[in-house]
Design a protein around this motif. Structure first.
Motif, PDB file in Angstrom:
ATOM      1  N   SER A  12       0.810  -1.220   0.000  1.00 22.67           N
ATOM      2  CA  SER A  12       0.000   0.000   0.000  1.00 22.67           C
ATOM      3  C   SER A  12       0.843   1.271   0.000  1.00 22.67           C
ATOM      4  O   SER A  12       0.294   2.372  -0.155  1.00 22.67           O
ATOM      5  CB  SER A  12      -0.921   0.028   1.233  1.00 22.67           C
ATOM      6  OG  SER A  12      -1.790  -1.078   1.244  1.00 22.67           O
ATOM      7  N   SER A  13       2.137   1.136   0.165  1.00 26.57           N
ATOM      8  CA  SER A  13       3.017   2.289   0.364  1.00 26.57           C
ATOM      9  C   SER A  13       3.921   2.527  -0.840  1.00 26.57           C
ATOM     10  O   SER A  13       3.955   1.748  -1.792  1.00 26.57           O
ATOM     11  CB  SER A  13       3.877   2.065   1.606  1.00 26.57           C
ATOM     12  OG  SER A  13       4.841   1.044   1.358  1.00 26.57           O
ATOM     13  N   ASP A  14       4.717   3.593  -0.764  1.00 28.94           N
ATOM     14  CA  ASP A  14       5.668   3.910  -1.824  1.00 28.94           C
ATOM     15  C   ASP A  14       6.775   2.874  -1.926  1.00 28.94           C
ATOM     16  O   ASP A  14       7.488   2.820  -2.942  1.00 28.94           O
ATOM     17  CB  ASP A  14       6.285   5.290  -1.587  1.00 28.94           C
ATOM     18  CG  ASP A  14       5.300   6.422  -1.816  1.00 28.94           C
ATOM     19  OD1 ASP A  14       4.261   6.190  -2.475  1.00 28.94           O
ATOM     20  OD2 ASP A  14       5.556   7.544  -1.335  1.00 28.94           O
ATOM     21  N   ALA A  15       6.917   2.040  -0.904  1.00 24.93           N
ATOM     22  CA  ALA A  15       7.956   1.005  -0.940  1.00 24.93           C
ATOM     23  C   ALA A  15       7.741   0.020  -2.084  1.00 24.93           C
ATOM     24  O   ALA A  15       8.694  -0.629  -2.527  1.00 24.93           O
ATOM     25  CB  ALA A  15       7.987   0.263   0.399  1.00 24.93           C
ATOM     26  N   SER A  16       6.512  -0.083  -2.570  1.00 26.63           N
ATOM     27  CA  SER A  16       6.207  -1.035  -3.661  1.00 26.63           C
ATOM     28  C   SER A  16       5.903  -0.310  -4.967  1.00 26.63           C
ATOM     29  O   SER A  16       5.116  -0.797  -5.779  1.00 26.63           O
ATOM     30  CB  SER A  16       5.016  -1.910  -3.266  1.00 26.63           C
ATOM     31  OG  SER A  16       3.868  -1.117  -2.998  1.00 26.63           O
ATOM     32  N   SER A  17       6.556   0.821  -5.198  1.00 26.17           N
ATOM     33  CA  SER A  17       6.216   1.661  -6.351  1.00 26.17           C
ATOM     34  C   SER A  17       6.493   1.003  -7.704  1.00 26.17           C
ATOM     35  O   SER A  17       5.940   1.432  -8.719  1.00 26.17           O
ATOM     36  CB  SER A  17       6.968   2.995  -6.270  1.00 26.17           C
ATOM     37  OG  SER A  17       8.370   2.764  -6.275  1.00 26.17           O
ATOM     38  N   PHE A  18       7.343  -0.035  -7.746  1.00 30.24           N
ATOM     39  CA  PHE A  18       7.619  -0.727  -9.015  1.00 30.24           C
ATOM     40  C   PHE A  18       7.289  -2.212  -8.894  1.00 30.24           C
ATOM     41  O   PHE A  18       7.819  -3.051  -9.610  1.00 30.24           O
ATOM     42  CB  PHE A  18       9.090  -0.527  -9.420  1.00 30.24           C
ATOM     43  CG  PHE A  18       9.350  -0.728 -10.891  1.00 30.24           C
ATOM     44  CD1 PHE A  18       8.653  -0.018 -11.857  1.00 30.24           C
ATOM     45  CD2 PHE A  18      10.311  -1.636 -11.319  1.00 30.24           C
ATOM     46  CE1 PHE A  18       8.905  -0.207 -13.214  1.00 30.24           C
ATOM     47  CE2 PHE A  18      10.580  -1.831 -12.668  1.00 30.24           C
ATOM     48  CZ  PHE A  18       9.868  -1.113 -13.621  1.00 30.24           C
ATOM     49  N   VAL A  19       6.367  -2.522  -7.997  1.00 18.96           N
ATOM     50  CA  VAL A  19       5.898  -3.896  -7.810  1.00 18.96           C
ATOM     51  C   VAL A  19       4.496  -3.978  -8.388  1.00 18.96           C
ATOM     52  O   VAL A  19       3.596  -3.264  -7.953  1.00 18.96           O
ATOM     53  CB  VAL A  19       5.885  -4.295  -6.318  1.00 18.96           C
ATOM     54  CG1 VAL A  19       5.376  -5.721  -6.148  1.00 18.96           C
ATOM     55  CG2 VAL A  19       7.272  -4.136  -5.715  1.00 18.96           C
ATOM     56  N   ASN A  20       4.310  -4.832  -9.370  1.00 13.94           N
ATOM     57  CA  ASN A  20       3.019  -4.903 -10.050  1.00 13.94           C
ATOM     58  C   ASN A  20       2.712  -6.318 -10.511  1.00 13.94           C
ATOM     59  O   ASN A  20       3.566  -6.999 -11.078  1.00 13.94           O
ATOM     60  CB  ASN A  20       2.995  -3.956 -11.254  1.00 13.94           C
ATOM     61  CG  ASN A  20       1.932  -2.890 -11.123  1.00 13.94           C
ATOM     62  OD1 ASN A  20       0.803  -3.192 -10.751  1.00 13.94           O
ATOM     63  ND2 ASN A  20       2.280  -1.641 -11.432  1.00 13.94           N
TER      64      ASN A  20
END
Length: 256
Positions: free
Chosen positions: A234-242
């Motif tokens: 839910s956070s910016d930590a996963s900005s390139f996780v899709n």
């Protein structure tokens, strides 16, 4: 490091479906503890109000939105109301789900339809309705609650397994269509956790012994152990996780 915003959800609004109890309520609390404004969803206003008052008593920013996630028109209206009355939905936790157990050759059409409606249709209905607002903004997080049964089957729950397998691939499809517009859509897959849905299994000593032997961690999971993965997604930590499904299962899908 204490001020690092990587995992902060401050200022973001999270809609959590099926949030009056169990995993949904636990994830709502966890996101709220990381700063999110929480919108609890369920069909019935009374249990939602009880959950809201409990979380508000813990100092969290929480409201409710009662609508039936299996009714597409109700979903569209409910999401519209949140967007215009409360503000943009930045995070969706697509959690609502049910279980039905029976031998596959005796499984009723009514139970099959109920599983498809709640576990699969609702993920599409809510995900689509929320994404229609996220897409023009160019940002948003959708976390679909999958299951260890997205990958594995066991006797008596084949239709449930079918729904959760479909949610896994719907998650990948959502990411394929919407990642280019700035959204991250991923799945969170619990293994065997102590929840209301699993009360009978937890009480079954034979099953619990089998599960502890089958799971490398050697125990049932506690619902609070899902919060870290939910915050990450839910956070910016996963900005390139899709398009990924994170298994939180004590290693059960990693071993034979």
């Amino acid at each position: 490091m204490q001020d690092n915003p990587l995992f902060s959800l401050a200022g973001r609004r999270a809609l959590v479906t099926g949030a009056s109890r169990g995993i949904g309520l636990t994830l709502a609390r966890g996101l709220g503890q990381f700063g999110a404004k929480i919108v609890l969803n369920g069909r019935n206003s009374e249990p939602l109000a009880t959950a809201r008052d409990m979380l508000a008593g813990e100092g969290l920013d929480v409201t409710t939105a009662a609508f039936d996630v299996t009714d597409q028109d109700a979903v569209i209206a409910g999401v519209e109301n949140i967007e215009y009355e409360q503000g943009p939905i930045d995070i969706l936790i697509n959690n609502a789900g049910i279980q039905r157990r029976a031998p596959l050759d005796q499984f009723s059409r009514a139970d099959w339809d109920a599983l498809i409606s709640t576990n699969l249709n609702a993920v599409f209905f809510v995900g689509q309705a929320v994404a229609r607002h996220m897409l023009p903004r160019g940002r948003g997080k959708i976390v679909n609650i999958c299951s260890v049964q997205s990958e594995l089957a066991r006797p008596g729950i084949a239709p449930y397994t079918a729904t959760k397998g479909a949610v896994k691939n719907l998650t990948k499809g959502m990411a394929t269509d919407w990642a280019r517009h700035g959204l991250q859509i991923n799945g969170l897959a619990p293994g065997y956790f102590k929840t209301e849905m699993n009360e009978k299994l937890v009480a079954d000593q034979v099953f619990t012994q089998w599960l502890c032997q089958r799971t490398p961690a050697g125990r049932w999971g506690n619902v609070e152990e899902l919060v870290g993965a939910a915050v990450f997604l839910s956070s910016d930590a996963s900005s390139f996780v899709n398009g990924h499904v994170i298994m939180v299962d004590g290693g059960i899908t990693a071993s034979v």
